[in-house]
Design an enzyme around this catalytic site. Structure first.
Site, PDB file in Angstrom:
ATOM      1  N   ARG A 210       0.851  -1.181   0.000  1.00 34.63           N
ATOM      2  CA  ARG A 210       0.000   0.000   0.000  1.00 34.63           C
ATOM      3  C   ARG A 210       0.892   1.238   0.000  1.00 34.63           C
ATOM      4  NH1 ARG A 210      -2.016  -3.800   3.549  1.00 34.63           N
ATOM      5  NH2 ARG A 210      -4.158  -4.512   3.130  1.00 34.63           N
ATOM      6  N   LYS A 236      -1.972  -2.796   7.827  1.00 29.94           N
ATOM      7  CA  LYS A 236      -3.274  -2.594   8.459  1.00 29.94           C
ATOM      8  C   LYS A 236      -3.354  -3.382   9.757  1.00 29.94           C
ATOM      9  CE  LYS A 236      -6.622  -1.315   4.919  1.00 29.94           C
ATOM     10  NZ  LYS A 236      -7.862  -1.723   4.236  1.00 29.94           N
ATOM     11  N   HIS A 305      -2.975   2.922  -5.738  1.00 27.11           N
ATOM     12  CA  HIS A 305      -3.672   1.663  -5.447  1.00 27.11           C
ATOM     13  C   HIS A 305      -3.858   0.824  -6.713  1.00 27.11           C
ATOM     14  CE1 HIS A 305      -5.191  -0.283  -1.929  1.00 27.11           C
ATOM     15  NE2 HIS A 305      -6.257  -0.722  -2.560  1.00 27.11           N
ATOM     16  N   ARG A 308      -1.007  -1.525  -6.811  1.00 26.72           N
ATOM     17  CA  ARG A 308      -1.183  -2.660  -5.891  1.00 26.72           C
ATOM     18  C   ARG A 308      -2.121  -3.699  -6.504  1.00 26.72           C
ATOM     19  NH1 ARG A 308      -1.341  -4.813  -0.698  1.00 26.72           N
ATOM     20  NH2 ARG A 308      -3.402  -5.341   0.112  1.00 26.72           N
ATOM     21  N   HIS A 331      -4.072  -9.815   2.961  1.00 25.18           N
ATOM     22  CA  HIS A 331      -5.520  -9.673   3.145  1.00 25.18           C
ATOM     23  C   HIS A 331      -5.954 -10.538   4.321  1.00 25.18           C
ATOM     24  CE1 HIS A 331      -6.149  -8.612  -1.391  1.00 25.18           C
ATOM     25  NE2 HIS A 331      -5.943  -7.538  -0.660  1.00 25.18           N
ATOM     26  N   TYR A 340      -9.222 -11.092  -7.386  1.00 29.24           N
ATOM     27  CA  TYR A 340      -8.151 -11.235  -8.366  1.00 29.24           C
ATOM     28  C   TYR A 340      -8.313 -12.469  -9.246  1.00 29.24           C
ATOM     29  CZ  TYR A 340      -6.100  -7.506  -5.717  1.00 29.24           C
ATOM     30  OH  TYR A 340      -5.897  -6.298  -5.097  1.00 29.24           O
TER      31      TYR A 340
END
Length: 361
Positions: A210, A236, A305, A308, A331, A340
């Site tokens: 990110r 995150k 983004h 990414r 994730h 994806y």
């Protein structure tokens, strides 16, 4: 301490009071891990304690808090700031008149055209604000009983309701090559700026970081081993991760960048214009969007983004291993990673079209 919900004579002034207290609450509870200027945070809290008189004054304080290193406060404030103007336009006589219908009307109008992720952020920020109001107001002094908002917006239809099915924009392999080649002819404002964007873009494309993670890389948390750079980042949820990238993939930009004036706080990256300032994620992402347009690349989702998403999409197209992609993209929810697999969906559509054309003959 609890206060009457309609603490001031007007709805407008009561909202200013509650938004001020809410922002102070978020400032005190959000992660302060990236705070570099403790004095700036202290000054901002004092400013909040001094009872700002307008939403513009609160907005300025929020910007100061964000610049000092508490990133999430802006994400909570912006939806509330827009809600403030919407509520004022409704000419209510009491904050108790705010109900589901008003909030849903606001969310629908304020988030039109936004992605589901952004809409969820708005919905969550609004829910969080009214939960705070419910917990901190009281009808009579020392009664402990207050007005409680029972807002039912969890199933707000502004969201598609299909988690993980949105197809992300990405660059094809050919577009990646075109984009990187275009950086050689772009007229950057300085050699330093050219090095900055060439290195940053390659780091994101090669790791899927990110933009906030890339700009937070600390040089002391980078080590070289067997031709790879091992980079420790905090992503995150304040979770630590070790990212690997072939050092050769970043050369000669990394080597040349390290000869530049050092960034503050031992960061790898500083502002491309001023080495004494930290880089702004929003400004950098906007510049990347400009660079993409220069290369003739226009997508639904642009900026940092997009790079990414490109990493995630191209990685899946090569390895066909969803668990690996989830791990590399960091994730928490597998449903996020399933976006994806859209390349498989495209192939299925091609097969369907082939059969359809045969059957119609």
């Amino acid at each position: 301490m609890r206060f009457p919900l309609d603490i001031e004579e007007t709805v407008q002034d009561s909202l200013i009071f509650w938004i001020t207290r809410y922002i102070k609450y978020k400032t005190n509870t959000l992660s302060a891990r990236k705070v570099k200027n403790q004095m700036a945070i202290q000054t901002s809290i004092i400013a909040l304690n001094n009872s700002p008189e307008s939403i513009e004054e609160i907005s300025k304080i929020v910007k100061d808090i964000r610049r000092a290193g508490i990133e999430g406060v802006k994400s909570f404030f912006v939806p509330i700031e827009k809600l403030y103007y919407y509520i004022i336009s409704q000419r209510l006589s009491s904050l108790k008149e705010i109900d589901d219908e008003i909030i849903i009307d606001y969310l629908t109008s304020a988030t039109a055209g936004m992605s589901d992720a952004t809409k969820k952020n708005y919905r969550n920020a609004i829910s969080n604000f009214f939960n705070y109001l419910s917990d901190h107001n009281e009808n009579k002094p020392n009664s402990g009983n207050g007005f409680i908002y029972h807002l039912k917006i969890s199933n707000w239809q502004g969201l598609s309701g299909k988690k993980g099915n949105k197809i992300p924009s990405y660059l094809t392999e050919e577009e990646v090559k075109t984009f990187l080649e275009s950086l050689n002819s772009y007229n950057f404002i300085s050699d330093r700026s050219a090095l900055f964007y060439n290195l940053l873009i390659r780091i994101i494309l090669h790791t899927g970081m990110r933009i906030s993670e890339a700009l937070s890389i600390e040089k002391r948390k980078m080590q070289e081993k067997d031709g790879y750079l091992m980079i420790k980042i905090v992503g995150k949820g304040n979770k630590n991760s070790i990212i690997e990238v072939q050092k050769e993939s970043l050369e000669p930009y990394l080597r040349l960048w390290l000869t530049q004036s050092p960034a503050p706080n031992d960061l790898l990256f500083a502002s491309p214009q001023n080495h004494k300032r930290e880089a702004s994620a929003s400004s950098v992402s906007h510049k990347i969007k400009e660079l993409l347009h220069y290369a003739g690349i226009v997508k639904d989702k642009e900026g940092a983004h997009l790079l990414r998403h490109t990493y995630g999409t191209l990685l899946y197209s090569k390895v066909k291993d969803l668990a690996l992609v989830q791990d590399m993209m960091r994730h928490e929810d597998p449903a996020t990673t399933r976006a994806y697999t859209h390349m498989d969906n495209e192939r299925r559509r091609e097969a369907t079209d082939v059969l359809d054309s045969i059957i119609k003959r």
